[in-house]
Design a protein around this motif. Sequence first.
Motif, PDB file in Angstrom:
ATOM      1  N   ASN A 244       0.820  -1.213   0.000  1.00 58.68           N
ATOM      2  CA  ASN A 244       0.000   0.000   0.000  1.00 58.68           C
ATOM      3  C   ASN A 244       0.855   1.264   0.000  1.00 58.68           C
ATOM      4  OD1 ASN A 244      -2.326  -1.505   0.018  1.00 58.68           O
ATOM      5  ND2 ASN A 244      -2.764  -1.236   2.192  1.00 58.68           N
ATOM      6  N   LEU A 245       1.909   1.269   0.780  1.00 63.65           N
ATOM      7  CA  LEU A 245       2.788   2.445   0.826  1.00 63.65           C
ATOM      8  C   LEU A 245       3.472   2.668  -0.522  1.00 63.65           C
ATOM      9  CD1 LEU A 245       4.412   2.046   4.370  1.00 63.65           C
ATOM     10  CD2 LEU A 245       2.751   3.776   3.663  1.00 63.65           C
ATOM     11  N   THR A 246       3.865   1.570  -1.173  1.00 66.35           N
ATOM     12  CA  THR A 246       4.506   1.700  -2.480  1.00 66.35           C
ATOM     13  C   THR A 246       3.498   2.172  -3.528  1.00 66.35           C
ATOM     14  OG1 THR A 246       5.912  -0.177  -1.877  1.00 66.35           O
ATOM     15  CG2 THR A 246       6.007   0.552  -4.157  1.00 66.35           C
ATOM     16  N   SER A 247       2.252   1.704  -3.415  1.00 66.44           N
ATOM     17  CA  SER A 247       1.216   2.143  -4.348  1.00 66.44           C
ATOM     18  C   SER A 247       0.983   3.648  -4.236  1.00 66.44           C
ATOM     19  CB  SER A 247      -0.095   1.390  -4.087  1.00 66.44           C
ATOM     20  OG  SER A 247       0.054   0.022  -4.406  1.00 66.44           O
ATOM     21  N   LEU A 248       1.160   4.200  -3.044  1.00 63.59           N
ATOM     22  CA  LEU A 248       1.031   5.649  -2.851  1.00 63.59           C
ATOM     23  C   LEU A 248       2.055   6.399  -3.706  1.00 63.59           C
ATOM     24  CD1 LEU A 248      -0.319   7.946  -1.000  1.00 63.59           C
ATOM     25  CD2 LEU A 248       1.743   7.718   0.390  1.00 63.59           C
ATOM     26  N   THR A 249       3.295   5.951  -3.663  1.00 60.05           N
ATOM     27  CA  THR A 249       4.359   6.648  -4.403  1.00 60.05           C
ATOM     28  C   THR A 249       4.293   6.371  -5.903  1.00 60.05           C
ATOM     29  OG1 THR A 249       5.898   4.826  -3.907  1.00 60.05           O
ATOM     30  CG2 THR A 249       5.919   6.713  -2.426  1.00 60.05           C
ATOM     31  N   THR A 250       3.938   5.129  -6.298  1.00 56.93           N
ATOM     32  CA  THR A 250       3.844   4.838  -7.730  1.00 56.93           C
ATOM     33  C   THR A 250       2.653   5.553  -8.364  1.00 56.93           C
ATOM     34  OG1 THR A 250       2.639   2.776  -7.297  1.00 56.93           O
ATOM     35  CG2 THR A 250       5.024   2.620  -7.605  1.00 56.93           C
TER      36      THR A 250
ATOM     37  N   GLY B 144      11.323  15.337  -9.305  1.00 63.33           N
ATOM     38  CA  GLY B 144      10.501  14.809  -8.214  1.00 63.33           C
ATOM     39  C   GLY B 144      10.095  13.366  -8.467  1.00 63.33           C
ATOM     40  N   LEU B 145       9.791  13.026  -9.715  1.00 58.84           N
ATOM     41  CA  LEU B 145       9.401  11.653 -10.058  1.00 58.84           C
ATOM     42  C   LEU B 145      10.537  10.668  -9.799  1.00 58.84           C
ATOM     43  CD1 LEU B 145       7.390  11.993 -13.415  1.00 58.84           C
ATOM     44  CD2 LEU B 145       6.564  12.032 -11.065  1.00 58.84           C
ATOM     45  N   PHE B 146      11.766  11.071 -10.096  1.00 56.88           N
ATOM     46  CA  PHE B 146      12.904  10.179  -9.860  1.00 56.88           C
ATOM     47  C   PHE B 146      13.074   9.919  -8.359  1.00 56.88           C
ATOM     48  CE2 PHE B 146      17.497   9.497  -9.095  1.00 56.88           C
ATOM     49  CZ  PHE B 146      17.634   8.295  -9.782  1.00 56.88           C
ATOM     50  N   SER B 147      12.908  10.950  -7.558  1.00 55.86           N
ATOM     51  CA  SER B 147      12.994  10.784  -6.102  1.00 55.86           C
ATOM     52  C   SER B 147      11.921   9.808  -5.613  1.00 55.86           C
ATOM     53  CB  SER B 147      12.815  12.144  -5.404  1.00 55.86           C
ATOM     54  OG  SER B 147      13.787  13.061  -5.842  1.00 55.86           O
ATOM     55  N   LEU B 148      10.726   9.914  -6.179  1.00 60.29           N
ATOM     56  CA  LEU B 148       9.636   9.008  -5.791  1.00 60.29           C
ATOM     57  C   LEU B 148       9.934   7.563  -6.221  1.00 60.29           C
ATOM     58  CD1 LEU B 148       6.613  11.275  -6.767  1.00 60.29           C
ATOM     59  CD2 LEU B 148       7.186  10.506  -4.454  1.00 60.29           C
ATOM     60  N   ALA B 149      10.583   7.389  -7.360  1.00 62.11           N
ATOM     61  CA  ALA B 149      10.926   6.042  -7.831  1.00 62.11           C
ATOM     62  C   ALA B 149      11.943   5.381  -6.901  1.00 62.11           C
ATOM     63  CB  ALA B 149      11.470   6.101  -9.255  1.00 62.11           C
TER      64      ALA B 149
END
Length: 490
Positions: free
Chosen positions: A268-274, A470-475
């Motif tokens: 669930n936490l990973t789904s938040l960032t993806t 920002g997207l790279f940081s989230l990845a």
Amino acid sequence: MQSYKHRRWLVLGSIMLAMFLAAIEATIVSTAMPSIVSDLGGFSLYSWVFSAYLLTNAATVLMFGRLSDVFGRKPIFMIGISLFLAGAMLCALAPSMEVLIGARLIQGLGAGALMPIATTIVGDLYTKEERAKIQGYLSSVWGISAVTGPALGGFFVDVLSWPYVFWMNVPLGLLALTGILLFFKEDVSKEKRSVDIAGSLWVVTTVSTMMIILVEGGVGIPWASWTMASMITVSLAGAIIFFFHERQAADPMMPMDLWNIRSIRFANLTSLTTGMILIGVSSYLPAFVQGVMEESATVAGFTLTTMSIGWPIAATVAGRLILKIGFRPTALSGGISLMIGSGLFSILTPEKGPWFAALGSLFIGIGMGLSTTSFIVSIQNSVTWKKRGIATATNMFMRTIGSAIGAALLGGLLNSRIARAIENSSLPASFDVDSTNALLRAESRQALGPQELQVLQNGLTSGLQLVYIGLFSLAVLSFLLILQLPKKED
């Protein structure tokens, strides 16, 4: 037995068609948005077309998941399709950006029921061994939508007109509705269980105020103002009250004990960032390709279409990989691909051209296909029928919340960077963020003077580069979270 299997495939086909409608919204509307905003005006409201859809989606997905556990999947799913179609028709008829945003709120309501319940129905119809393969099919719907969405969006914009982006939902939605009505049979438990309406209201309050803060902060509403302070207070208070309310509710909308299961917690936490990564790519890549690279809507659609080359293949392969090597290594492979794709976007410049952007989309698609399939299979194998609807919905909720936060936060970053570029230039006072509309069509772009064109393109370029960093940081964060998944299912 043969009749049951035949009916099961018909139900699966109807479910996939309904999911396709919800999934295609991300790419087809993204491709059409430059033309929509050029026609209706209001570039400063650009991100709200996505945020409004995601807001009601996020606010109701948990409630619909709980309702499906109480009243059955079929009636709630049919309500979802009906709301979605009503919203789509209103979008097609919208005379202004404000009306379009209102219609997107209704469309998002329907999507809140479509996605999680479709996935839950599959969990009910198929055995544990079959789910990995079938969930791969469902995940591939996102990839197929990434193929057809940009292509159809570009076609409608370049050949017909943007309302067809929404009208196309009607015949397909009616077909899916008919299939579910005729072929899906289910036995619903008669056990009395309550529905947590209060919890849903707190979600609406918290998410809506948070999104307004992120989109309008520093642009429409000054950070140092009583209005902003009040909204931050309401958002924080709503989140805290929701948490404590759910711990005490007899039948909570989001059972907190689900978070005690390690595989569910980190999925669930990973789904938040993806979710934030996905919306960042699909929402703003067409604006970059059309506004900065000065390409057509069809070419902009192509840069998103390549996501489809990776997504359906990866989703199908993921179903087989899960059975062979487990869901954790499969999800890790997806995390690596997300980092590669977002890394390419972080160094994207106008000179690199559409092909470079398309390559980044390809890796994002592979990453999403591998990770989302792994998460859903793992979650559904961790709970019983009575919690399968809400467990699936919770994962969808986290991804939708991620997309909602991402659309709002990234939209706020983009608008503030464009506004700053205009303020620091010598352009007339009449120029503002909405002036960026002029970049999205060749005719209006050619009407700009050299200085005006340079300032607006530089502002849009620097804003979008900030978004992609920002997207790279989230990845990277997503990969670190996937590492926390258990090596064996709980």
